[in-house]
Design an enzyme around this catalytic site. Structure first.
Site, PDB file in Angstrom:
ATOM      1  N   PRO A   1       0.981  -1.164  -0.037  1.00 33.43           N
ATOM      2  CG  PRO A   1       0.136  -0.943   2.349  1.00 33.43           C
ATOM      3  CD  PRO A   1       0.847  -1.737   1.407  1.00 33.43           C
TER       4      PRO A   1
ATOM      5  CG  ASP B   1       1.005   1.944   4.749  1.00 31.17           C
ATOM      6  OD1 ASP B   1       0.662   1.777   5.662  1.00 31.17           O
ATOM      7  OD2 ASP B   1       2.275   1.710   4.371  1.00 31.17           O
TER       8      ASP B   1
ATOM      9  CD1 TRP C   1       8.301   0.063   8.611  1.00 30.70           C
ATOM     10  CD2 TRP C   1       7.477  -0.824   6.741  1.00 30.70           C
ATOM     11  NE1 TRP C   1       8.812   0.951   7.569  1.00 30.70           N
ATOM     12  CE2 TRP C   1       8.153   0.527   6.523  1.00 30.70           C
ATOM     13  CE3 TRP C   1       6.887  -1.416   5.692  1.00 30.70           C
ATOM     14  CZ2 TRP C   1       8.252   0.882   5.162  1.00 30.70           C
ATOM     15  CZ3 TRP C   1       6.951  -0.986   4.480  1.00 30.70           C
ATOM     16  CH2 TRP C   1       7.704   0.122   3.912  1.00 30.70           C
TER      17      TRP C   1
ATOM     18  CD  GLN D   1       9.200  -0.694   0.453  1.00 33.39           C
ATOM     19  OE1 GLN D   1       9.056  -1.208   1.772  1.00 33.39           O
ATOM     20  NE2 GLN D   1       8.945   0.607   0.697  1.00 33.39           N
TER      21      GLN D   1
ATOM     22  CD1 TRP E   1       4.880  -4.630   3.178  1.00 31.27           C
ATOM     23  CD2 TRP E   1       5.273  -5.104   0.748  1.00 31.27           C
ATOM     24  NE1 TRP E   1       3.738  -5.096   2.516  1.00 31.27           N
ATOM     25  CE2 TRP E   1       3.998  -5.323   1.265  1.00 31.27           C
ATOM     26  CE3 TRP E   1       5.585  -5.020  -0.259  1.00 31.27           C
ATOM     27  CZ2 TRP E   1       2.873  -5.627   0.382  1.00 31.27           C
ATOM     28  CZ3 TRP E   1       4.622  -5.678  -1.368  1.00 31.27           C
ATOM     29  CH2 TRP E   1       3.397  -6.291  -0.992  1.00 31.27           C
TER      30      TRP E   1
ATOM     31  CE  LYS F   1      15.566  12.042  -3.324  1.00 36.81           C
ATOM     32  NZ  LYS F   1      16.001  12.009  -1.777  1.00 36.81           N
TER      33      LYS F   1
ATOM     34  CE  LYS G   1       5.344  16.811  -5.548  1.00 41.09           C
ATOM     35  NZ  LYS G   1       4.498  16.416  -4.575  1.00 41.09           N
TER      36      LYS G   1
END
Ligand SMILES: [Zn+2]
Ligand SMILES: [Zn+2]
Length: 1022
Positions: free
Chosen positions: A49, A88, A570, A606, A610, A643, A646
């Site tokens: 999620p 999530d 987690w 992850q 995860w 990277k 924004k």
């Protein structure tokens, strides 16, 4: 009978894609892809999620597209693939957003507001960006069941999390311990090992060498080095390595001191002997054998590198000699407190095997509340425990003038260290300070420098099940394969116990209640149990609700209260295989049928998160893997390799990319890049454009070509079409290539190597468009409808239909558009499905693969390419015929030789065994193909004739003639070309006659032009 929708050859793909989205909506195609397969075998996919606390970025795009491509593929392979979306909802990301809105700086601000108010604010904000996500996910063509998404904040989900917790508890895998942990002083919570590893970055700190004066030897100081001066008030011991030798250096006279060491005449300093070299650029041999000439005696004057000019005495001590010596505390905030436990053991030198001589002074300052080794040494030697810092990072009130200072202020993390240094300098205990750059952990969410801090925490005992976890992990298929032993394997190998408790608010809670009186613990694995024991109805499992639930202890009737901690987020994500189904309270069989997942996919970070937590929990409670196949993606960087940011706006908005190039191209671009093999990629907009203008447009043109002629010729799909029975070489070849494509494509997809599968596509589309169709054009144009023409039609139809099925998972829009029109327009009874995504995926028929044909044709294309390059290099137009092309050692059939002759426009192909020097023949750099560049008078005239034909064809178009109209041609200027190539010109331009202009001729169109410096005037009439 044919009934094709007219195809706009310059159709804007984004526009087409939106029509397809509408089509899917109207026809409920996604729903049908499930209901059609509801009795089929299961293919299980788990969605990791995302937080809906921001809009989707390119990293999300990669994940989402992978999670669409693979389920689409396996659906077409005949499986039922559930695609449940998840959100999530818990944890610091959302807490921090709410805190920012509140203007809160500290945990206490939240407590002042009230945990209930804070949590409800979190709940109200958590799904802020859901609409935005739905828009982007829909536009990229991902099919996911977002209506029935699981949400980690729902009661059912949280109840399953309790069940998971209880399972682990019952297996003895959860315990509490007081340890040195990393905590974020702003968030005032502990962090897990993986959270800590995520936030390392280089910072400049100040390091200090402090002077600890021996109580029994005034004027003699032990030197100890630290990079965290703020821990010095917590010092209760010094540690030395008893296997090393130390030197006591006595400063008899300072003549010159050009280094920033506060040396004083008459003082002595103790440090490890080999460190003397780094610090003072002096070395003393510990065995008293003088290997250098710095010291001739115990009292000697030496000048070293112009930095020192000293008179020094020295004495060699073993580490053992130092152990037990008492020293004066640097600070007296705690040492004067007579009530301090174990005070008598404090402020002495101890032996520590962790003391190294790589840096510092070979003496370690020990503050048991702020480091793992320190804490262990403290426990072993019953040292006093001084925690002069609160969990919020501020000095406690007993710290006198220093009280309240934050040890690592985010805006200036050196500020407090500077205060400590000033304090040392004032009290004469500062020996040296310098800038020190090191890698330091920061809070992954709020960027505050973390501190090492002794506190109580709850753990999952990963170390207990590690061997089994490693054993089970052997059966996981990783893409790329090196993840298995590499990033994931290494992390699992080095796994420590998982700290699962957090001192926060908006999260799943620890379902443990403890008796205030007797310490009895009660762990709940379901809401029903808690309701039964407490007699209360419980609708929500969040902290502000369940903290109020207090009940009597079964043993002593004391009050049982919940352990106030919440769970690491987690723990939520790692519980998703069970919790998304509210297992085991509901969907028991369904969950068990879908466990473990056949497929999951996430980013490379992850492997420590995860993927890892899914695996730990599944090992712990199911003794099984949570997933069988996993794709790991890398990071999408900006075009400049930096990277994506924004703030810098160094990347184009994803939605804009869809609108500009089409989602198919963006999908294909990302999926064929190394990013799906766990590598980083630079997102280059122009490369997306190249896919649109290249492969996608080529496919569209092939399709458009087919539809245009199929409509004219009233094409109908032959339901008895049998690719085994094809006669033409080109037809056999393209079908052979198609099945080769299908074979290799399926192999890569079964191996979860999306980039390898997708990269097969452009080559095939190029073969189809630039070779098969181009070479077959005349077969479609010819007027008689013979067997060959029909074979060309049926073959092209067959190949297009199979190709769009193969491409459907990667480019779901265009393939849908093409498939729909081709099925309906051809009255096909073979392809009856209404959507390509409801069709069955093609399987290779190996008997149709003729590797010889594929290889030969590849060689032909190569030779033609090189031949044309040689022409271009010598500025000879393709229309100018040449006499010969020499090829080195190629065995090719007559039919293939003819193709090369036509393509390269040469009269003859000569196969040779070596390069003999032949006049006018130039070879390519690989010396495989040689072109005779001599243009004889005859060849020149023929070239001229070809140019004339081209001009006349152009004039036919300008005059608006139909393709089949026959014409008359007059030329106004005499030229030998007309005598020599009259027939050729007439044939190619459908002319009855090619004559010199007469007085009486009447023309529809007259044009004047120049070819190679010669002037022509031509008139034509229908
Ligand atoms: Zn933080
Ligand atoms: Zn009790």
């Amino acid at each position: 009978m044919a009934n094709f929708k007219k195809v706009e050859s310059n159709k804007k793909f984004p526009e087409m894609e939106k029509e397809v989205i509408e089509f899917w909506k109207e026809n409920k195609t996604f729903e049908k892809s499930l209901t059609n397969r509801k009795d089929a075998k299961r293919y299980s996919f788990y969605d990791g999620p995302p937080f809906a606390t921001g809009t989707p970025h390119y990293g999300h795009l990669v994940g989402n597209i992978m999670k669409d491509v693979v389920p689409r593929y396996w659906t077409m392979r005949g499986y039922y693939v559930e695609r449940k979306w998840g959100w999530d909802c818990h944890g610091l990301p959302i807490e921090n957003i709410v805190e920012k809105e509140m203007g809160s700086k500290k945990k206490k601000d939240i407590e002042a507001l009230g945990v209930d108010k804070f949590n409800e604010l979190c709940r109200s904000k958590v799904l802020t960006y859901v609409d935005e996500w739905e828009k982007v996910v829909g536009r990229m063509g991902r099919w996911a069941d977002m209506d029935n998404a699981y949400r980690t904040m729902d009661k059912d989900y949280m109840e399953s999390v309790w069940w998971v917790f209880k399972e682990l508890w019952d297996k003895g895998l959860i315990y509490e311990d007081y340890r040195s942990m990393h905590v974020c002083p702003r968030c005032e919570t502990t962090l897990s090992q993986s959270e800590v590893t995520e936030g390392y970055k280089d910072i400049k700190d100040l390091s200090v060498i402090a002077k600890f004066e021996l109580v029994d030897e005034p004027g003699t100081f032990v030197l100890a080095w630290t990079t965290t001066p703020w821990t010095l008030p917590g010092n209760v011991a010094l540690a030395v390595n008893i296997k090393e030798d130390y030197v006591k250096l006595k400063i008899n006279k300072i003549i010159e001191n050009n280094l920033n060491f506060s040396l004083k005449e008459g003082e002595s300093y103790i440090l490890e002997d080999s460190r003397l070299k780094d610090l003072f650029d002096l070395s003393i041999d510990s065995k008293m054998e003088r290997q250098n000439d710095y010291f001739k005696s115990e009292n000697e004057t030496r000048k070293v590198d112009g930095k020192f000019n000293l008179e020094i005495g020295y004495e060699i001590l073993s580490g053992k000699d130092l152990v037990g010596k008492k020293y004066k505390p640097l600070f007296d905030f705690y040492s004067k407190n007579e009530k301090l436990e174990n005070r008598e053991n404090g402020w002495k030198v101890y032996a520590g095997d962790f003391v190294t001589t790589e840096d510092g002074t070979g003496v370690v300052h020990i503050a048991p509340a702020f480091g793992e080794d320190d804490m262990r040494l403290g426990k072993e030697n019953k040292l006093p425990f001084v925690q002069h810092v609160s969990m919020d990072g501020s000095f406690k009130e007993e710290m006198g003038e220093l009280a309240g200072l934050n040890v690592k202020p985010i805006e200036n993390h050196q500020a407090t260290d500077i205060e400590i240094i000033k304090y040392l300098a004032k009290s004469g205990t500062l020996f040296h300070k310098e800038k020190y750059e090191h890698s330091y952990p920061h809070c992954w969410r709020c960027d505050t420098p973390l501190i090492n801090y002794a506190t109580s925490s709850w753990f999952v005992s990963v170390t207990k099940i590690k061997d089994r976890a490693l054993e089970l992990a052997k059966n996981i298929n990783w893409s790329p394969a090196n993840m298995k032993e590499g990033r994931f394997g290494n992390w699992l190998e080095g796994a420590r116990d998982w700290s699962i408790s957090r001192q926060r608010f908006w999260a799943s809670v620890m379902p443990i209640w403890v008796c205030e009186e007797c310490g009895e613990k009660k762990v709940f694995g379901s809401v029903a149990e808690l309701e039964k024991l407490s007699g209360e109805k419980i609708d929500d499992l969040h902290k502000h609700i369940v903290d109020k639930i207090i009940f009597a202890c079964e043993k002593c009737q004391g009050k049982m209260k919940r352990v106030p901690d919440v769970l690491d987020t987690w723990f939520d994500s790692g519980s998703m295989p069970y919790a998304q189904k509210h297992y085991p309270f509901e969907n028991k069989e369904d969950m068990e049928n879908n466990f473990p997942a056949d497929f999951i996919a996430e980013g490379v970070d992850q492997t420590r998160a995860w993927f890892y937590y899914l695996h730990v929990i599944a090992t712990g409670i199911k003794d099984n893997n949570a997933f069988k196949n996993v794709i790991v993606n890398g990071i999408v960087l900006a075009e400049d390799g930096k990277k994506m940011s924004k703030k810098l706006k160094n990347y184009p908005d994803p939605m804009e990319m869809f609108e500009k190039y089409g989602a198919d191209s963006v999908r294909y671009y990302l999926m064929s890049s190394p990013v799906v093999a766990a590598q980083n990629m630079n997102f280059i907009e122009n490369e997306v454009g190249e896919i649109t203008r290249g492969m996608m447009r080529m496919l569209w043109n092939s399709y458009s070509f087919f539809v245009l002629y199929a409509e004219i010729d009233k094409f109908e799909a032959d339901k008895n079409f049998n690719p085994q029975k094809l006669n033409g070489l080109l037809d056999k070849w393209i079908v052979s290539e198609l099945h080769m494509l299908i074979k290799e494509f399926n192999e890569h997809m079964e191996n979860y190597e999306l980039h390898k599968a997708s990269r097969l596509l452009p080559k095939f589309v190029d073969n189809l468009s630039n070779w098969y169709i181009r070479r077959s054009r005349k077969r479609f144009w010819k007027s008689e409808n013979d067997g060959d023409k029909n074979e060309a039609y049926q073959t092209l139809y067959y190949v297009l239909m199979e190709l769009v099925k193969v491409m459907a998972p990667f480019a779901p829009f265009m393939t849908e558009e093409i498939y729909g029109n081709l099925v309906h327009g051809s009255q096909s009874t073979v392809h009856s499905k209404e959507s390509v995504h409801l069709a069955d995926f093609p399987m290779a028929d190996e008997s149709l693969i003729d590797e010889k044909v594929n290889l030969d044709m590849r060689m032909v294309r190569e030779i033609v390419n090189v031949g044309l390059q040689l022409r271009a290099k010598n500025a000879i137009k393709v229309r100018q015929p040449l006499s010969e092309l020499r090829i080195m050692n190629y065995e090719l059939s007559e039919e293939l030789v003819e193709i090369i002759k036509e393509e390269v426009n040469v009269k003859e192909i000569i196969n040779v065994k070596d390069i003999r020097e032949v006049e006018n023949v130039i070879w390519d750099s690989g010396q495989k193909v040689g072109l005779n560049t001599e243009i004889t008078e005859e060849l020149k005239l023929e070239g001229l004739a070809r140019e004339l034909v081209r001009h006349i064809q152009e004039m036919r178009k300008q005059a608006g003639y139909d393709v089949e109209n026959r014409i008359n041609i007059w030329y106004h200027v005499e030229n030998p070309v007309f005598e020599k190539f009259r027939d050729l010109i007439a044939k190619e331009t459908l002319a009855n006659q090619v004559l010199l202009k007469t007085e009486t001729m009447e023309s529809d169109l007259e044009r004047e032009f120049e070819i190679d410096g010669e002037k022509f005037i031509i008139s034509i009439k229908k």
